[in-house]
Design a protein around this motif. Structure first.
Motif, PDB file in Angstrom:
ATOM      1  N   TRP A 124      56.310   9.677  52.318  1.00  0.00           N
ATOM      2  CA  TRP A 124      55.294   8.664  52.572  1.00  0.00           C
ATOM      3  C   TRP A 124      55.155   7.765  51.353  1.00  0.00           C
ATOM      4  O   TRP A 124      55.005   8.243  50.225  1.00  0.00           O
ATOM      5  CB  TRP A 124      53.937   9.302  52.848  1.00  0.00           C
ATOM      6  CG  TRP A 124      53.846  10.066  54.140  1.00  0.00           C
ATOM      7  CD1 TRP A 124      54.867  10.450  54.954  1.00  0.00           C
ATOM      8  CD2 TRP A 124      52.645  10.553  54.748  1.00  0.00           C
ATOM      9  NE1 TRP A 124      54.384  11.157  56.033  1.00  0.00           N
ATOM     10  CE2 TRP A 124      53.020  11.234  55.932  1.00  0.00           C
ATOM     11  CE3 TRP A 124      51.296  10.487  54.413  1.00  0.00           C
ATOM     12  CZ2 TRP A 124      52.094  11.828  56.778  1.00  0.00           C
ATOM     13  CZ3 TRP A 124      50.368  11.091  55.252  1.00  0.00           C
ATOM     14  CH2 TRP A 124      50.756  11.748  56.427  1.00  0.00           C
ATOM     15  N   LEU A 161      49.490   8.205  62.801  1.00  0.00           N
ATOM     16  CA  LEU A 161      50.375   8.997  61.957  1.00  0.00           C
ATOM     17  C   LEU A 161      50.869  10.238  62.689  1.00  0.00           C
ATOM     18  O   LEU A 161      52.012  10.660  62.507  1.00  0.00           O
ATOM     19  CB  LEU A 161      49.642   9.393  60.673  1.00  0.00           C
ATOM     20  CG  LEU A 161      49.965   8.566  59.441  1.00  0.00           C
ATOM     21  CD1 LEU A 161      48.993   8.871  58.327  1.00  0.00           C
ATOM     22  CD2 LEU A 161      51.387   8.806  58.973  1.00  0.00           C
ATOM     23  N   VAL A 176      52.603   3.761  54.775  1.00  0.00           N
ATOM     24  CA  VAL A 176      51.356   4.336  55.295  1.00  0.00           C
ATOM     25  C   VAL A 176      50.140   3.612  54.711  1.00  0.00           C
ATOM     26  O   VAL A 176      49.925   3.611  53.501  1.00  0.00           O
ATOM     27  CB  VAL A 176      51.264   5.836  54.955  1.00  0.00           C
ATOM     28  CG1 VAL A 176      50.030   6.447  55.598  1.00  0.00           C
ATOM     29  CG2 VAL A 176      52.521   6.570  55.414  1.00  0.00           C
TER      30      VAL A 176
END
Length: 481
Positions: A124, A161, A176
């Motif tokens: 991420w 997510l 993200v």
């Protein structure tokens, strides 16, 4: 059950999990947990027609749903998974704390379940901040795609997510977006690299204080492995890096609109350059892109581009992909969106500027402005904003229920600036606001909708407010054609 005891490595079968809140995060969480054998109870404050329809779908799967009572902790609960917007002082969470029951958000659940489908989890690259998160994450995803990586912009940006980590697509890396709410409920999140773009007072009613708000934003740096990206113009973001507990070897990387020092990205003679991810950062700089490659090239948007570039470079992306990704990027509507030029006056829609920090950046992008502002102030004050922008203001048109607060700040700090105060809050006020702004404007000016306020006093959301502005501008353009 301790907060570290429930994870994808533990059999969920028979675990009693309470999901707090229906909606975009609660429903996927309930489904994912139920599919893994957990005994799921969903609690929800609302009991309207939409909630009942959602409840019926979940109950058909065998999930228990309790509407109209989100305050009571169901018996035997071993874990609470909450929607990000639920405030920490809700009785449900106080009861959970008293019972020693951990509380996770949907981001925490997604982090724990990544790899649960048997594939290697994608790293991420995380972005938070008061303003600019969505734009930066979308820029980052565009750069990663230009590098040939399988990626998606996910999180607070609207793409779940949970869907990303459990879905069919196998990603190389995820871009993200994380809100302060989501970070508050994500204790074990550990990103590859992360950025805090800026910090300004926001959501203080939820967090309780600026210190608590900043601390939640700073969680994004915890456990970073490669880079903690901060804003060199905002010392509070660098302070959060200093306070973070990161992996050994993780570096602090700054971005600046000026010439960068070592371990920074910045701007030199209209070129975005990297002095962080080069062989000799003391003496060398790598050209990444031109300022003109950034759309639009407003100062705050250049800062967004530098933050996105820093995260991409931390992931090993080549310079050419940074340039190509920025060139390919198109901003979302209502974010410094040029609508039309009429009689040598530019009309720009930045309805997304719903707080003073975002509006300050928007006003800084233009030299001579007729400013359309107002709406729901959400407890904000406007003295600092007006003081900083006074020299750029040709005139101001005020709309919305809390416009008097801005008018009073203008009287104190920019008394010479003409102000039109529209004493109406109907949706048709926007057409009049555009007409009055046009009367104030001169060739070379920018009529800028940057309200510094929320929209719900007059419009459903900031999108509808921006559409009303754009419709009024286009109607005026048609008349002058």
């Amino acid at each position: 059950m301790g907060s570290q005891e429930v994870s994808s490595t533990v059999d969920w079968q028979g675990k009693h999990v309470t999901v707090a809140g229906l909606g975009v995060s609660g429903i996927p969480a309930a489904r994912a947990l139920h599919e893994r054998g957990a005994l799921v109870t969903v609690v929800n404050d609302g009991d309207d027609e939409r909630a009942r329809a959602q409840a019926a779908e979940l109950e058909a799967l065998g999930i228990t749903v309790r509407l109209g009572d989100g305050a009571t902790l169901p018996p035997s609960t071993e874990l609470v998974v909450t929607a990000p917007g639920w405030q920490p002082d809700k009785p449900l969470f106080l009861a959970a704390a008293e019972a020693g029951v951990p509380v996770w958000g949907d981001v925490e659940l997604a982090w724990r379940l990544r790899g649960d489908n048997g594939r290697k989890p994608a790293p991420w690259l995380a972005v938070t901040g008061t303003n600019g998160k969505t734009t930066t994450v979308r820029m980052l995803a565009s750069i990663l795609e230009a590098a040939g990586l399988r990626t998606a912009a996910v999180g607070n940006i609207g793409v779940s997510l949970l869907d990303a980590v459990l879905g069919e697509t196998e990603y190389d890396v995820l871009a993200v977006e994380l809100s302060s709410y989501q970070l508050h409920w994500a204790p074990s999140l550990r990103a590859h690299s992360a950025a805090v773009l800026n910090l300004a007072p926001d959501h203080l009613d939820w967090h309780g204080s600026m210190a608590a708000y900043a601390a939640d934003k700073g969680r994004v740096y915890e456990g970073n492995t490669v880079a903690c990206v901060y804003n060199a113009a905002d010392p509070a973001t660098e302070d959060l890096v200093r306070e973070a507990d990161v992996e050994e070897g993780c570096r602090a990387i700054g971005f600046t609109l000026g010439a960068p020092g070592p371990s920074q990205l910045g701007v030199v003679d209209g070129i975005l350059v990297d002095r962080a991810f080069v062989a000799n950062r003391q003496k060398q700089a790598q050209e990444l892109a031109e300022v003109s490659d950034v759309n639009p090239p407003a100062p705050h948007n250049i800062a967004n581009a530098l933050a996105a570039a820093a995260l991409a470079r931390a992931f090993g992306v080549e310079p050419a992909a940074v340039r190509d990704g920025l060139r390919a990027f198109r901003p979302d509507p209502h974010r410094i969106e040029h609508v039309a030029d009429i009689d040598e006056v530019a009309y720009v829609d930045d309805s997304k500027a719903t707080n003073t920090h975002a509006t300050e950046a928007s006003l800084a992008a233009y030299d001579s402005i007729v400013w359309i502002a107002g709406g729901l102030a959400k407890g904000a004050t406007f003295d600092e904003l007006v003081t900083g922008a006074a020299k750029r203001l040709r005139g101001v048109v005020l709309i919305g229920s809390d416009r008097a607060l801005i008018r009073e700040a203008l009287t104190r700090h920019a008394p010479e600036v003409p102000v039109v105060d529209l004493d109406r809050t109907d949706t048709g006020a926007m057409s009049e606001a555009v007409a009055r702004a046009a009367e104030l404007a001169r060739p070379g000016d920018t009529v800028l909708l940057a309200p510094a306020c929320a929209s719900m006093d007059m419009f459903t959301n900031y999108n509808k407010r921006g559409e009303a502005f754009a419709d009024a501008v286009r109607a005026r353009a048609d008349e002058s054609a």
